[in-house]
Design an enzyme around this catalytic site. Structure first.
Site, PDB file in Angstrom:
ATOM      1  N   CYS A  80      46.475  35.326  46.480  1.00  0.00           N
ATOM      2  CA  CYS A  80      45.929  34.046  46.027  1.00  0.00           C
ATOM      3  C   CYS A  80      46.940  33.320  45.142  1.00  0.00           C
ATOM      4  CB  CYS A  80      44.638  34.304  45.253  1.00  0.00           C
ATOM      5  SG  CYS A  80      43.920  32.803  44.611  1.00  0.00           S
ATOM      6  N   CYS A 170      39.513  30.843  48.116  1.00  0.00           N
ATOM      7  CA  CYS A 170      39.175  32.014  47.308  1.00  0.00           C
ATOM      8  C   CYS A 170      39.065  33.209  48.243  1.00  0.00           C
ATOM      9  CB  CYS A 170      37.867  31.800  46.550  1.00  0.00           C
ATOM     10  SG  CYS A 170      37.350  33.298  45.686  1.00  0.00           S
ATOM     11  N   CYS A 416      26.485  48.439  35.743  1.00  0.00           N
ATOM     12  CA  CYS A 416      27.634  47.577  36.057  1.00  0.00           C
ATOM     13  C   CYS A 416      28.464  47.341  34.804  1.00  0.00           C
ATOM     14  CB  CYS A 416      27.163  46.256  36.663  1.00  0.00           C
ATOM     15  SG  CYS A 416      26.017  45.382  35.598  1.00  0.00           S
TER      16      CYS A 416
END
Ligand SMILES: C[S@@+](CC[C@H](N)C(=O)[O-])C[C@H]1O[C@@H](n2cnc3c(N)ncnc32)[C@H](O)[C@@H]1O
Length: 458
Positions: A80, A170, A416
Protein backbone atom coordinates in the site's frame (compact mmCIF):
# COMPACT_ATOMS: atom_id res chain seq x y z
CA UNK A 1 16.00 5.24 32.42
CA UNK A 2 15.37 8.54 30.68
CA UNK A 3 17.75 11.33 31.50
CA UNK A 4 15.81 14.61 31.49
CA UNK A 5 18.83 16.63 30.41
CA UNK A 6 18.79 14.65 27.16
CA UNK A 7 15.39 16.23 26.44
CA UNK A 8 17.27 19.43 25.76
CA UNK A 9 19.11 17.98 22.81
CA UNK A 10 16.05 16.22 21.35
CA UNK A 11 14.36 18.92 19.37
CA UNK A 12 11.71 18.73 16.70
CA UNK A 13 13.40 18.62 13.31
CA UNK A 14 16.74 17.27 14.61
CA UNK A 15 18.11 14.08 13.06
CA UNK A 16 19.69 11.07 14.72
CA UNK A 17 20.94 7.68 13.62
CA UNK A 18 19.89 4.90 16.01
CA UNK A 19 19.15 1.19 16.20
CA UNK A 20 15.63 -0.22 16.67
CA UNK A 21 15.93 -2.15 19.95
CA UNK A 22 12.30 -3.21 20.46
CA UNK A 23 8.72 -2.81 19.22
CA UNK A 24 5.96 -1.41 21.42
CA UNK A 25 2.48 -2.98 21.59
CA UNK A 26 1.34 -0.83 18.62
CA UNK A 27 4.16 -2.28 16.51
CA UNK A 28 6.15 0.98 16.58
CA UNK A 29 9.95 0.74 16.65
CA UNK A 30 11.65 1.72 19.90
CA UNK A 31 14.95 3.62 19.55
CA UNK A 32 17.24 5.05 22.24
CA UNK A 33 19.26 8.26 21.92
CA UNK A 34 21.23 9.24 25.06
CA UNK A 35 18.89 6.96 26.99
CA UNK A 36 15.85 8.82 25.69
CA UNK A 37 13.09 6.72 24.07
CA UNK A 38 12.00 7.52 20.53
CA UNK A 39 9.12 5.75 18.77
CA UNK A 40 8.92 5.45 14.99
CA UNK A 41 6.55 3.56 12.70
CA UNK A 42 7.91 1.23 10.02
CA UNK A 43 10.83 -0.38 11.87
CA UNK A 44 12.06 -3.86 12.66
CA UNK A 45 14.27 -4.83 15.61
CA UNK A 46 17.97 -4.68 14.65
CA UNK A 47 17.49 -2.12 11.88
CA UNK A 48 19.51 1.09 11.97
CA UNK A 49 17.69 4.20 10.76
CA UNK A 50 18.11 7.93 10.30
CA UNK A 51 15.31 9.51 12.36
CA UNK A 52 13.84 13.00 12.28
CA UNK A 53 12.18 14.07 15.54
CA UNK A 54 8.54 15.10 15.04
CA UNK A 55 7.31 15.53 18.60
CA UNK A 56 8.97 15.61 22.04
CA UNK A 57 7.05 14.69 25.20
CA UNK A 58 8.35 14.62 28.78
CA UNK A 59 9.62 11.06 28.61
CA UNK A 60 9.53 10.00 24.98
CA UNK A 61 9.71 11.43 21.48
CA UNK A 62 8.14 10.50 18.15
CA UNK A 63 10.12 10.45 14.93
CA UNK A 64 9.77 9.61 11.28
CA UNK A 65 12.27 7.46 9.49
CA UNK A 66 14.16 9.29 6.76
CA UNK A 67 16.41 6.42 5.71
CA UNK A 68 16.95 2.84 6.75
CA UNK A 69 20.72 2.42 6.92
CA UNK A 70 20.74 -1.24 7.93
CA UNK A 71 17.77 -3.27 6.66
CA UNK A 72 16.32 -6.39 8.29
CA UNK A 73 16.01 -9.54 6.18
CA UNK A 74 12.38 -9.59 7.35
CA UNK A 75 11.51 -6.29 5.66
CA UNK A 76 9.18 -6.26 2.64
CA UNK A 77 7.96 -3.35 0.52
CA UNK A 78 4.44 -2.48 1.73
CA UNK A 79 1.92 -3.14 -1.03
CA UNK A 80 0.00 0.00 0.00
CA UNK A 81 1.37 3.39 -1.04
CA UNK A 82 -0.55 5.04 1.82
CA UNK A 83 0.83 2.74 4.56
CA UNK A 84 2.93 5.44 6.23
CA UNK A 85 0.16 8.05 6.31
CA UNK A 86 -2.91 5.96 7.08
CA UNK A 87 -3.62 4.67 10.60
CA UNK A 88 -5.14 1.37 9.40
CA UNK A 89 -2.07 -0.90 9.25
CA UNK A 90 0.99 -1.08 11.52
CA UNK A 91 3.04 -4.02 10.22
CA UNK A 92 2.80 -3.95 6.43
CA UNK A 93 6.60 -3.57 6.18
CA UNK A 94 7.19 -7.02 7.78
CA UNK A 95 7.15 -10.49 6.26
CA UNK A 96 4.01 -12.29 7.42
CA UNK A 97 6.01 -14.76 9.55
CA UNK A 98 7.59 -11.78 11.35
CA UNK A 99 4.16 -10.20 11.96
CA UNK A 100 3.05 -13.45 13.61
CA UNK A 101 6.23 -13.62 15.70
CA UNK A 102 5.68 -10.01 16.86
CA UNK A 103 2.04 -10.69 17.84
CA UNK A 104 2.83 -13.87 19.72
CA UNK A 105 5.72 -12.26 21.62
CA UNK A 106 3.72 -9.14 22.39
CA UNK A 107 0.76 -11.24 23.60
CA UNK A 108 2.95 -13.41 25.82
CA UNK A 109 4.82 -10.43 27.22
CA UNK A 110 1.51 -8.68 28.09
CA UNK A 111 0.18 -11.79 29.85
CA UNK A 112 3.43 -12.03 31.82
CA UNK A 113 3.67 -8.32 32.70
CA UNK A 114 0.01 -7.37 33.36
CA UNK A 115 -1.42 -10.84 34.12
CA UNK A 116 1.59 -12.01 36.15
CA UNK A 117 1.33 -15.26 34.17
CA UNK A 118 4.81 -16.64 34.75
CA UNK A 119 3.89 -19.96 33.09
CA UNK A 120 3.05 -18.30 29.78
CA UNK A 121 5.87 -19.96 27.82
CA UNK A 122 4.62 -23.36 29.00
CA UNK A 123 0.90 -22.84 28.36
CA UNK A 124 1.06 -20.80 25.15
CA UNK A 125 0.52 -22.93 22.04
CA UNK A 126 1.51 -20.26 19.53
CA UNK A 127 -0.45 -18.26 17.01
CA UNK A 128 -2.79 -19.40 14.22
CA UNK A 129 -1.91 -17.49 11.07
CA UNK A 130 -3.89 -17.17 7.86
CA UNK A 131 -3.72 -19.84 5.15
CA UNK A 132 -2.79 -17.79 2.14
CA UNK A 133 -3.84 -14.37 0.88
CA UNK A 134 -4.08 -11.81 3.68
CA UNK A 135 -5.49 -9.02 1.60
CA UNK A 136 -9.08 -7.72 1.53
CA UNK A 137 -10.09 -9.77 4.60
CA UNK A 138 -12.35 -7.29 6.42
CA UNK A 139 -16.06 -8.04 6.09
CA UNK A 140 -17.01 -4.69 7.64
CA UNK A 141 -15.58 -1.29 6.82
CA UNK A 142 -16.17 2.17 8.27
CA UNK A 143 -15.12 5.02 6.03
CA UNK A 144 -15.21 8.62 7.30
CA UNK A 145 -16.31 11.40 4.92
CA UNK A 146 -15.31 15.06 5.00
CA UNK A 147 -14.78 18.02 2.69
CA UNK A 148 -11.42 19.30 1.53
CA UNK A 149 -11.72 22.62 -0.34
CA UNK A 150 -14.84 22.29 -2.48
CA UNK A 151 -14.78 18.52 -2.75
CA UNK A 152 -16.39 15.86 -0.58
CA UNK A 153 -13.76 13.20 0.17
CA UNK A 154 -13.68 9.84 1.89
CA UNK A 155 -10.75 7.95 3.30
CA UNK A 156 -9.05 7.04 6.56
CA UNK A 157 -7.93 8.92 9.59
CA UNK A 158 -4.22 9.62 9.74
CA UNK A 159 -2.79 7.78 12.76
CA UNK A 160 -4.11 9.23 16.05
CA UNK A 161 -5.77 12.21 14.30
CA UNK A 162 -9.09 12.98 12.60
CA UNK A 163 -7.33 14.27 9.50
CA UNK A 164 -8.62 12.36 6.45
CA UNK A 165 -6.23 10.66 4.04
CA UNK A 166 -8.27 10.23 0.82
CA UNK A 167 -8.97 6.59 -0.10
CA UNK A 168 -7.04 5.31 -3.09
CA UNK A 169 -6.75 1.55 -2.70
CA UNK A 170 -7.14 -0.21 0.65
CA UNK A 171 -5.68 -3.72 0.73
CA UNK A 172 -7.43 -4.96 3.87
CA UNK A 173 -10.92 -3.93 2.74
CA UNK A 174 -12.77 -5.87 0.03
CA UNK A 175 -12.17 -4.30 -3.38
CA UNK A 176 -15.90 -3.84 -3.94
CA UNK A 177 -16.13 -1.88 -0.65
CA UNK A 178 -13.38 0.47 -1.88
CA UNK A 179 -15.24 0.87 -5.17
CA UNK A 180 -18.63 1.48 -3.52
CA UNK A 181 -17.06 4.11 -1.21
CA UNK A 182 -15.54 5.99 -4.16
CA UNK A 183 -18.81 5.66 -6.09
CA UNK A 184 -20.79 7.18 -3.17
CA UNK A 185 -18.18 9.95 -2.85
CA UNK A 186 -18.66 10.80 -6.56
CA UNK A 187 -22.46 10.79 -6.13
CA UNK A 188 -22.09 13.05 -3.08
CA UNK A 189 -20.10 15.52 -5.19
CA UNK A 190 -22.59 15.26 -8.09
CA UNK A 191 -25.66 15.88 -5.89
CA UNK A 192 -24.13 18.40 -3.48
CA UNK A 193 -24.21 16.13 -0.42
CA UNK A 194 -21.36 17.69 1.54
CA UNK A 195 -18.97 15.63 3.64
CA UNK A 196 -19.06 16.57 7.34
CA UNK A 197 -16.24 18.85 8.52
CA UNK A 198 -15.75 18.09 12.18
CA UNK A 199 -14.04 21.26 13.35
CA UNK A 200 -16.47 23.55 11.48
CA UNK A 201 -19.59 21.43 12.09
CA UNK A 202 -20.59 21.86 8.45
CA UNK A 203 -21.70 19.28 5.88
CA UNK A 204 -23.94 16.27 6.31
CA UNK A 205 -22.39 12.94 5.25
CA UNK A 206 -20.31 11.60 8.17
CA UNK A 207 -19.53 7.94 7.47
CA UNK A 208 -20.19 5.10 5.09
CA UNK A 209 -20.40 1.64 6.67
CA UNK A 210 -20.32 -1.41 4.43
CA UNK A 211 -20.83 -4.98 5.49
CA UNK A 212 -20.02 -7.93 3.22
CA UNK A 213 -21.01 -11.58 3.68
CA UNK A 214 -19.33 -14.76 2.42
CA UNK A 215 -21.73 -14.85 -0.55
CA UNK A 216 -20.43 -11.47 -1.81
CA UNK A 217 -23.56 -9.57 -0.83
CA UNK A 218 -23.34 -6.12 0.72
CA UNK A 219 -25.18 -3.88 3.19
CA UNK A 220 -24.48 -0.14 2.84
CA UNK A 221 -25.19 2.35 5.65
CA UNK A 222 -24.99 6.09 5.06
CA UNK A 223 -24.43 7.89 8.36
CA UNK A 224 -25.54 11.50 8.16
CA UNK A 225 -26.13 14.46 10.46
CA UNK A 226 -29.77 14.89 9.43
CA UNK A 227 -32.47 13.09 7.50
CA UNK A 228 -32.74 15.77 4.83
CA UNK A 229 -30.44 14.66 2.03
CA UNK A 230 -30.44 15.91 -1.56
CA UNK A 231 -31.65 13.41 -4.16
CA UNK A 232 -31.55 10.42 -1.80
CA UNK A 233 -33.79 8.28 -4.07
CA UNK A 234 -31.46 8.94 -7.00
CA UNK A 235 -28.42 8.00 -4.91
CA UNK A 236 -30.02 4.71 -3.82
CA UNK A 237 -31.07 3.88 -7.40
CA UNK A 238 -27.62 4.61 -8.77
CA UNK A 239 -25.89 2.46 -6.12
CA UNK A 240 -28.16 -0.55 -6.71
CA UNK A 241 -28.03 -0.22 -10.52
CA UNK A 242 -24.25 -0.12 -10.49
CA UNK A 243 -23.84 -2.74 -7.70
CA UNK A 244 -26.67 -5.32 -7.80
CA UNK A 245 -24.77 -7.22 -5.09
CA UNK A 246 -25.83 -4.45 -2.66
CA UNK A 247 -28.86 -6.06 -1.02
CA UNK A 248 -29.63 -3.44 1.58
CA UNK A 249 -29.13 0.31 2.01
CA UNK A 250 -29.82 2.10 5.29
CA UNK A 251 -29.69 5.69 6.45
CA UNK A 252 -28.51 6.22 10.01
CA UNK A 253 -28.81 9.65 11.57
CA UNK A 254 -26.11 10.69 14.01
CA UNK A 255 -26.89 14.27 15.06
CA UNK A 256 -24.41 14.27 17.93
CA UNK A 257 -20.83 15.40 17.65
CA UNK A 258 -19.21 12.27 19.06
CA UNK A 259 -16.77 9.48 18.23
CA UNK A 260 -19.66 6.99 18.34
CA UNK A 261 -20.38 6.38 14.67
CA UNK A 262 -24.02 5.27 14.73
CA UNK A 263 -26.89 7.41 15.97
CA UNK A 264 -30.09 6.00 17.45
CA UNK A 265 -32.36 6.41 14.38
CA UNK A 266 -32.09 4.23 11.27
CA UNK A 267 -34.28 4.27 8.16
CA UNK A 268 -34.28 1.41 5.65
CA UNK A 269 -33.90 2.84 2.13
CA UNK A 270 -33.60 -0.40 0.14
CA UNK A 271 -34.00 -4.11 0.99
CA UNK A 272 -34.11 -5.06 4.68
CA UNK A 273 -31.95 -4.38 7.72
CA UNK A 274 -30.32 -7.77 7.38
CA UNK A 275 -27.53 -9.70 5.75
CA UNK A 276 -27.10 -13.45 6.11
CA UNK A 277 -23.61 -14.82 6.61
CA UNK A 278 -22.30 -18.32 7.27
CA UNK A 279 -19.74 -19.79 9.68
CA UNK A 280 -18.82 -23.48 10.07
CA UNK A 281 -21.93 -24.47 8.12
CA UNK A 282 -24.34 -22.38 10.27
CA UNK A 283 -26.25 -19.38 8.93
CA UNK A 284 -26.26 -16.04 10.77
CA UNK A 285 -28.65 -13.17 10.21
CA UNK A 286 -27.07 -9.81 11.05
CA UNK A 287 -28.62 -6.40 11.49
CA UNK A 288 -26.58 -3.23 10.99
CA UNK A 289 -26.00 -2.85 14.75
CA UNK A 290 -24.99 -6.44 15.47
CA UNK A 291 -21.38 -7.33 16.13
CA UNK A 292 -19.89 -9.97 13.84
CA UNK A 293 -16.22 -11.02 13.71
CA UNK A 294 -14.52 -9.23 10.81
CA UNK A 295 -12.34 -12.00 9.33
CA UNK A 296 -14.42 -14.99 8.18
CA UNK A 297 -11.73 -17.68 7.81
CA UNK A 298 -9.92 -16.79 11.02
CA UNK A 299 -13.21 -16.68 12.95
CA UNK A 300 -13.86 -20.30 12.04
CA UNK A 301 -10.43 -21.20 13.44
CA UNK A 302 -11.13 -19.12 16.55
CA UNK A 303 -14.44 -20.88 17.22
CA UNK A 304 -12.87 -24.31 16.65
CA UNK A 305 -10.18 -23.38 19.19
CA UNK A 306 -12.88 -22.43 21.73
CA UNK A 307 -14.46 -25.85 21.21
CA UNK A 308 -11.15 -27.65 21.48
CA UNK A 309 -10.14 -25.78 24.66
CA UNK A 310 -13.52 -26.37 26.34
CA UNK A 311 -13.50 -30.12 25.43
CA UNK A 312 -17.24 -30.15 26.12
CA UNK A 313 -19.15 -33.11 27.36
CA UNK A 314 -22.71 -33.90 26.31
CA UNK A 315 -24.11 -32.97 29.77
CA UNK A 316 -22.47 -29.54 29.96
CA UNK A 317 -24.53 -26.43 30.55
CA UNK A 318 -22.71 -23.50 28.95
CA UNK A 319 -22.93 -19.73 29.30
CA UNK A 320 -22.05 -17.76 26.13
CA UNK A 321 -21.41 -14.35 27.70
CA UNK A 322 -21.26 -11.32 25.36
CA UNK A 323 -22.83 -13.53 22.67
CA UNK A 324 -23.53 -11.05 19.83
CA UNK A 325 -25.76 -12.81 17.25
CA UNK A 326 -25.22 -16.11 19.08
CA UNK A 327 -22.44 -17.37 16.82
CA UNK A 328 -20.20 -19.05 19.44
CA UNK A 329 -23.15 -20.60 21.32
CA UNK A 330 -24.83 -21.88 18.16
CA UNK A 331 -21.65 -23.41 16.73
CA UNK A 332 -21.00 -25.35 19.95
CA UNK A 333 -24.62 -26.17 20.85
CA UNK A 334 -24.59 -29.67 19.32
CA UNK A 335 -21.75 -30.73 21.64
CA UNK A 336 -23.52 -29.85 24.92
CA UNK A 337 -26.82 -30.16 26.79
CA UNK A 338 -27.84 -26.50 26.96
CA UNK A 339 -26.50 -23.02 26.16
CA UNK A 340 -27.55 -19.61 27.53
CA UNK A 341 -26.38 -16.49 25.68
CA UNK A 342 -26.33 -12.94 27.08
CA UNK A 343 -25.94 -9.81 24.94
CA UNK A 344 -26.62 -6.13 25.55
CA UNK A 345 -27.64 -5.01 22.01
CA UNK A 346 -31.36 -5.85 21.53
CA UNK A 347 -31.10 -6.10 17.72
CA UNK A 348 -28.27 -8.64 18.09
CA UNK A 349 -30.40 -10.70 20.51
CA UNK A 350 -33.27 -10.64 18.01
CA UNK A 351 -30.82 -11.92 15.38
CA UNK A 352 -29.52 -14.57 17.81
CA UNK A 353 -33.02 -15.92 18.51
CA UNK A 354 -33.79 -16.12 14.79
CA UNK A 355 -30.39 -17.66 14.11
CA UNK A 356 -31.15 -20.47 16.54
CA UNK A 357 -34.40 -21.10 14.63
CA UNK A 358 -32.82 -20.91 11.15
CA UNK A 359 -30.24 -23.48 12.21
CA UNK A 360 -32.77 -25.75 13.96
CA UNK A 361 -31.10 -25.34 17.38
CA UNK A 362 -33.48 -25.99 20.28
CA UNK A 363 -31.16 -26.10 23.30
CA UNK A 364 -30.16 -22.41 23.38
CA UNK A 365 -31.82 -19.44 25.11
CA UNK A 366 -30.84 -15.81 24.71
CA UNK A 367 -31.19 -12.98 27.24
CA UNK A 368 -30.98 -9.25 26.60
CA UNK A 369 -28.98 -7.03 28.92
CA UNK A 370 -25.59 -6.56 30.51
CA UNK A 371 -23.88 -9.81 31.45
CA UNK A 372 -23.03 -8.43 34.90
CA UNK A 373 -26.73 -7.72 35.55
CA UNK A 374 -28.55 -10.55 33.74
CA UNK A 375 -26.33 -13.20 35.33
CA UNK A 376 -28.15 -12.77 38.68
CA UNK A 377 -31.43 -13.86 36.97
CA UNK A 378 -29.71 -17.14 36.00
CA UNK A 379 -28.43 -17.97 39.49
CA UNK A 380 -30.40 -21.23 39.61
CA UNK A 381 -28.54 -22.61 36.58
CA UNK A 382 -25.33 -24.48 37.36
CA UNK A 383 -23.04 -23.61 34.48
CA UNK A 384 -20.23 -26.07 33.82
CA UNK A 385 -18.40 -23.89 31.30
CA UNK A 386 -18.48 -20.14 30.74
CA UNK A 387 -17.28 -18.77 27.41
CA UNK A 388 -16.64 -15.02 27.60
CA UNK A 389 -15.94 -12.81 24.59
CA UNK A 390 -16.17 -9.23 25.87
CA UNK A 391 -15.45 -5.98 23.99
CA UNK A 392 -11.98 -4.39 24.23
CA UNK A 393 -12.53 -3.11 27.76
CA UNK A 394 -12.80 -6.67 29.08
CA UNK A 395 -15.23 -8.11 31.67
CA UNK A 396 -16.96 -6.16 34.36
CA UNK A 397 -15.28 -6.92 37.71
CA UNK A 398 -18.60 -7.92 39.29
CA UNK A 399 -19.04 -10.59 36.60
CA UNK A 400 -15.53 -11.94 37.34
CA UNK A 401 -16.58 -12.14 41.00
CA UNK A 402 -19.76 -14.05 40.00
CA UNK A 403 -17.66 -16.59 38.06
CA UNK A 404 -15.49 -17.11 41.16
CA UNK A 405 -18.43 -17.24 43.60
CA UNK A 406 -20.34 -19.73 41.42
CA UNK A 407 -17.40 -22.09 41.35
CA UNK A 408 -17.49 -22.45 37.54
CA UNK A 409 -15.25 -25.36 36.50
CA UNK A 410 -13.96 -23.99 33.20
CA UNK A 411 -13.71 -20.54 31.68
CA UNK A 412 -12.80 -20.09 28.02
CA UNK A 413 -11.86 -16.44 27.60
CA UNK A 414 -11.85 -15.02 24.03
CA UNK A 415 -10.36 -11.55 23.77
CA UNK A 416 -9.50 -8.94 21.14
CA UNK A 417 -7.42 -7.03 23.69
CA UNK A 418 -4.70 -9.02 25.40
CA UNK A 419 -4.13 -6.24 28.00
CA UNK A 420 -7.65 -6.58 29.46
CA UNK A 421 -7.47 -10.37 29.13
CA UNK A 422 -4.29 -10.22 31.24
CA UNK A 423 -5.95 -7.92 33.79
CA UNK A 424 -8.94 -10.28 34.14
CA UNK A 425 -6.71 -13.38 34.35
CA UNK A 426 -4.96 -11.74 37.28
CA UNK A 427 -8.32 -11.25 39.01
CA UNK A 428 -9.13 -14.95 38.50
CA UNK A 429 -5.72 -16.41 39.25
CA UNK A 430 -6.23 -17.20 42.97
CA UNK A 431 -9.01 -19.62 41.96
CA UNK A 432 -8.09 -20.66 38.41
CA UNK A 433 -5.04 -22.07 36.64
CA UNK A 434 -4.42 -20.93 33.09
CA UNK A 435 -4.05 -24.23 31.23
CA UNK A 436 -3.84 -23.22 27.57
CA UNK A 437 -3.42 -20.01 25.56
CA UNK A 438 -3.52 -19.59 21.80
CA UNK A 439 -3.45 -16.46 19.66
CA UNK A 440 -5.35 -16.10 16.38
CA UNK A 441 -4.31 -13.60 13.73
CA UNK A 442 -7.65 -12.01 13.02
CA UNK A 443 -6.24 -8.70 11.77
CA UNK A 444 -3.24 -9.19 9.41
CA UNK A 445 -1.05 -6.05 9.02
CA UNK A 446 -2.39 -4.45 12.21
CA UNK A 447 -0.69 -4.89 15.60
CA UNK A 448 -3.86 -6.32 17.17
CA UNK A 449 -4.24 -9.98 18.01
CA UNK A 450 -7.13 -12.19 19.14
CA UNK A 451 -6.48 -14.51 22.10
CA UNK A 452 -8.14 -17.58 23.59
CA UNK A 453 -7.33 -18.80 27.12
CA UNK A 454 -8.57 -21.85 29.00
CA UNK A 455 -8.82 -21.43 32.77
CA UNK A 456 -9.64 -24.34 35.06
CA UNK A 457 -10.76 -24.17 38.67
CA UNK A 458 -7.94 -25.01 41.09
C1 LIG B 1 -16.31 -9.01 20.92
S1 LIG B 1 -18.05 -9.07 20.68
C2 LIG B 1 -18.32 -10.80 20.69
C3 LIG B 1 -19.59 -11.27 20.06
C4 LIG B 1 -19.69 -12.75 19.74
N1 LIG B 1 -19.22 -13.58 20.80
C5 LIG B 1 -19.00 -13.09 18.43
O1 LIG B 1 -18.05 -13.89 18.43
O2 LIG B 1 -19.41 -12.56 17.39
C6 LIG B 1 -18.64 -8.49 22.20
C7 LIG B 1 -20.15 -8.39 22.31
O3 LIG B 1 -20.47 -8.00 23.65
C8 LIG B 1 -21.55 -7.08 23.61
N2 LIG B 1 -21.48 -6.38 24.91
C9 LIG B 1 -20.71 -5.32 25.26
N3 LIG B 1 -20.83 -5.06 26.56
C10 LIG B 1 -21.69 -5.97 27.08
C11 LIG B 1 -22.21 -6.23 28.38
N4 LIG B 1 -21.85 -5.49 29.42
N5 LIG B 1 -23.06 -7.25 28.53
C12 LIG B 1 -23.45 -8.01 27.46
N6 LIG B 1 -22.98 -7.82 26.21
C13 LIG B 1 -22.11 -6.82 26.02
C14 LIG B 1 -21.34 -6.29 22.36
O4 LIG B 1 -22.55 -5.71 21.91
C15 LIG B 1 -20.81 -7.37 21.40
O5 LIG B 1 -21.87 -7.99 20.72
Amino acid sequence: MNDNSSKLILEVGKKYTAECVDLNHDGMGVFKVNGFTIFALNSIIGEVALLEIEKVNSNYAQAKILEIKKKSKDRVTPICKQFLECGGCDLMHMKYSKQLEFKENMGKETLRRIGDLQTVDKVCEGIIGTDNDNYHYRNKVQIPFSKIGKKTVCGFYKKKTHFIIPLEECYIQPQTCNEIAKFVKNLANEYGIDGYVENQKTGILKHLLIRKNSFNEYMVILVTRSEKINCLDEVVKKITNRYPEVKSILLNIQEKDTNVILGSKTVVLYGKDELIDELLGYKFKLSHRSFFQINHNQTEKLYLTVKEFASFNKNDIVLDAYCGVGSIGITLSQSVKKVCGIEVVPEAVENAKENAKINGINNITFYTGKVEEVISDLKDINFDVVVVDPPRKGCDQSFIKTIIDNNIKKVVYVSCNVATLARDIKLLCDYYNVKRVKFVDMFPFSADVESVALLERK
